[in-house]
Motif scaffolding. Structure first.
Motif, PDB file in Angstrom:
ATOM      1  N   GLN A  30       0.847  -1.189   0.000  1.00 31.23           N
ATOM      2  CA  GLN A  30       0.000   0.000   0.000  1.00 31.23           C
ATOM      3  C   GLN A  30       0.883   1.240   0.000  1.00 31.23           C
ATOM      4  OE1 GLN A  30      -3.485   0.038   2.530  1.00 31.23           O
ATOM      5  NE2 GLN A  30      -3.187   2.183   3.036  1.00 31.23           N
ATOM      6  N   GLU A  31       0.645   2.120  -0.952  1.00 36.57           N
ATOM      7  CA  GLU A  31       1.500   3.294  -1.113  1.00 36.57           C
ATOM      8  C   GLU A  31       1.269   4.328  -0.013  1.00 36.57           C
ATOM      9  OE1 GLU A  31       3.885   3.619  -3.138  1.00 36.57           O
ATOM     10  OE2 GLU A  31       3.528   2.297  -4.833  1.00 36.57           O
ATOM     11  N   SER A  32       2.342   5.019   0.345  1.00 38.81           N
ATOM     12  CA  SER A  32       2.259   6.155   1.255  1.00 38.81           C
ATOM     13  C   SER A  32       2.158   7.429   0.429  1.00 38.81           C
ATOM     14  CB  SER A  32       3.509   6.213   2.142  1.00 38.81           C
ATOM     15  OG  SER A  32       3.665   5.027   2.884  1.00 38.81           O
ATOM     16  N   TYR A  36       7.019   2.161   1.997  1.00 41.00           N
ATOM     17  CA  TYR A  36       5.944   1.295   2.506  1.00 41.00           C
ATOM     18  C   TYR A  36       5.941   1.300   4.030  1.00 41.00           C
ATOM     19  CZ  TYR A  36       6.021  -0.212  -2.322  1.00 41.00           C
ATOM     20  OH  TYR A  36       5.990  -0.224  -3.688  1.00 41.00           O
ATOM     21  N   LYS A  65       2.782   0.279   5.847  1.00 42.21           N
ATOM     22  CA  LYS A  65       1.667  -0.533   6.336  1.00 42.21           C
ATOM     23  C   LYS A  65       2.079  -2.004   6.380  1.00 42.21           C
ATOM     24  CE  LYS A  65      -1.404   2.928   6.146  1.00 42.21           C
ATOM     25  NZ  LYS A  65      -2.141   3.445   7.319  1.00 42.21           N
ATOM     26  N   SER A  75       7.151  -3.193  -4.614  1.00 44.77           N
ATOM     27  CA  SER A  75       6.247  -3.015  -5.755  1.00 44.77           C
ATOM     28  C   SER A  75       6.250  -4.270  -6.624  1.00 44.77           C
ATOM     29  CB  SER A  75       6.703  -1.822  -6.595  1.00 44.77           C
ATOM     30  OG  SER A  75       7.979  -2.099  -7.173  1.00 44.77           O
ATOM     31  N   GLN A  85      -1.898  -6.753   0.157  1.00 48.50           N
ATOM     32  CA  GLN A  85      -3.029  -6.241   0.942  1.00 48.50           C
ATOM     33  C   GLN A  85      -2.656  -5.919   2.385  1.00 48.50           C
ATOM     34  OE1 GLN A  85      -6.804  -8.793   0.046  1.00 48.50           O
ATOM     35  NE2 GLN A  85      -5.066 -10.166   0.350  1.00 48.50           N
ATOM     36  N   ALA A  96      -2.060  -4.446   5.465  1.00 41.44           N
ATOM     37  CA  ALA A  96      -2.044  -3.025   5.835  1.00 41.44           C
ATOM     38  C   ALA A  96      -2.837  -2.776   7.117  1.00 41.44           C
ATOM     39  CB  ALA A  96      -2.610  -2.190   4.693  1.00 41.44           C
ATOM     40  N   THR A 120       0.321   0.552  10.960  1.00 44.50           N
ATOM     41  CA  THR A 120       1.311   1.464  10.375  1.00 44.50           C
ATOM     42  C   THR A 120       2.515   1.555  11.297  1.00 44.50           C
ATOM     43  OG1 THR A 120      -0.452   2.766   9.368  1.00 44.50           O
ATOM     44  CG2 THR A 120       1.722   3.798   9.517  1.00 44.50           C
ATOM     45  N   PRO A 177      -4.185  -4.133  -5.445  1.00 38.79           N
ATOM     46  CA  PRO A 177      -3.368  -2.929  -5.550  1.00 38.79           C
ATOM     47  C   PRO A 177      -2.766  -2.757  -6.922  1.00 38.79           C
ATOM     48  CG  PRO A 177      -2.911  -4.103  -3.503  1.00 38.79           C
ATOM     49  CD  PRO A 177      -3.808  -4.988  -4.328  1.00 38.79           C
TER      50      PRO A 177
END
Length: 260
Positions: free
Chosen positions: A62-64, A89, A91, A150, A176, A178, A181, A260
């Motif tokens: 999941q991108e920040s 990353y 998460k 990625s 997925q 996430a 944090t 994603p």
């Protein structure tokens, strides 16, 4: 079901280890060995072993946001935070979910080991001195962050496991993760820049892949080879991880679930 399983776990209400002193941060050179020596000297039983089991924490894809990625990065050096997974990353899976995070890895103090048997697993290399690989950082205060990265980075190598242990579906399943944090690793970049000064940018040149990277050869098939077997049945019997993965694959191919 997963939330219920976690809440019923014996680890859910565990109290985190209390270090004998304030632990060093990742910004400090040699921070991990400093921490281990500190707790050994304090007599903490976990660190008296010659084999220390360190839990893993699985970070998804999941991108920040740009602001989150660049927090604490030395702008004067124009370091590209996008190319460093530890900054990009943040998460990860629930820290007590051993199915998603996987088995721990070990650190061996070879100066205290007289003979080495044939090592068969990095998770428990010497069974007589290494504990079972189901640990969390409540016990040790240590952990190993596992970064999925990625899709471009995941598929960069011509991996011999392609289509089996490593596949597009396998990447999408872990992407997925996430639930929580964490930014505890981020201080390493400020410590690195402080240590090396302007040379830090040169040392990091070529690290990671630029966003949107396209591999020269797009012909490799990363589809899992067992796809038809998974889709041919509506239910999988097996361990929790296999059941969760197979259900995810059915969702993306039959129910068109977004990934994603």
């Amino acid at each position: 079901r997963e939330t219920k399983r976690l809440k019923e776990s014996k680890y859910f209400e565990k109290v985190r280890i209390k270090p004998s002193q304030t632990p060093p941060t990742p910004a400090e050179e040699g921070a991990m060995i400093q921490y281990i020596r500190q707790e050994q000297a304090a007599g903490h039983p976990f660190f008296q072993r010659s084999c220390i089991s360190i839990p893993r924490l699985q970070f998804g894809a999941q991108e920040s946001t740009a602001k989150e990625r660049e927090e604490g990065v030395a702008f004067s050096l124009a370091i590209d935070a996008d190319r460093l997974d530890t900054l990009r990353y943040r998460k990860h899976a629930h820290r007590q979910d051993f199915v998603k995070n996987g088995l721990s890895k070990c650190i061996l103090d070879v100066s205290r080991i007289d003979t080495f048997p044939r090592i068969q697993s990095l998770h428990r290399p010497i069974k007589t001195i290494c504990t079972a690989p189901w640990k969390d950082d409540w016990d040790s205060g240590l952990r190993i962050n596992h970064y999925l990265g990625s899709w471009e980075a995941y598929s960069f190598r011509d991996d011999s496991r392609r289509g089996g242990e490593r596949s597009w579906e396998g990447w999408a399943f872990k992407a997925q993760d996430a639930e929580e944090t964490d930014d505890n690793i981020r201080p390493w970049i400020s410590g690195f820049v402080e240590k090396h000064g302007p040379k830090a940018k040169e040392l990091l040149q070529g690290a990671g892949l630029p966003r949107g990277y396209q591999a020269p050869d797009q012909s490799k098939n990363w589809t899992i080879m067992f796809l038809n077997d998974i889709l041919s049945v509506n239910e999988t019997k097996g361990n929790d991880n296999r059941v969760a993965f197979d259900n995810f694959v059915r969702d993306i191919y039959k129910e068109k679930k977004q990934v994603p």
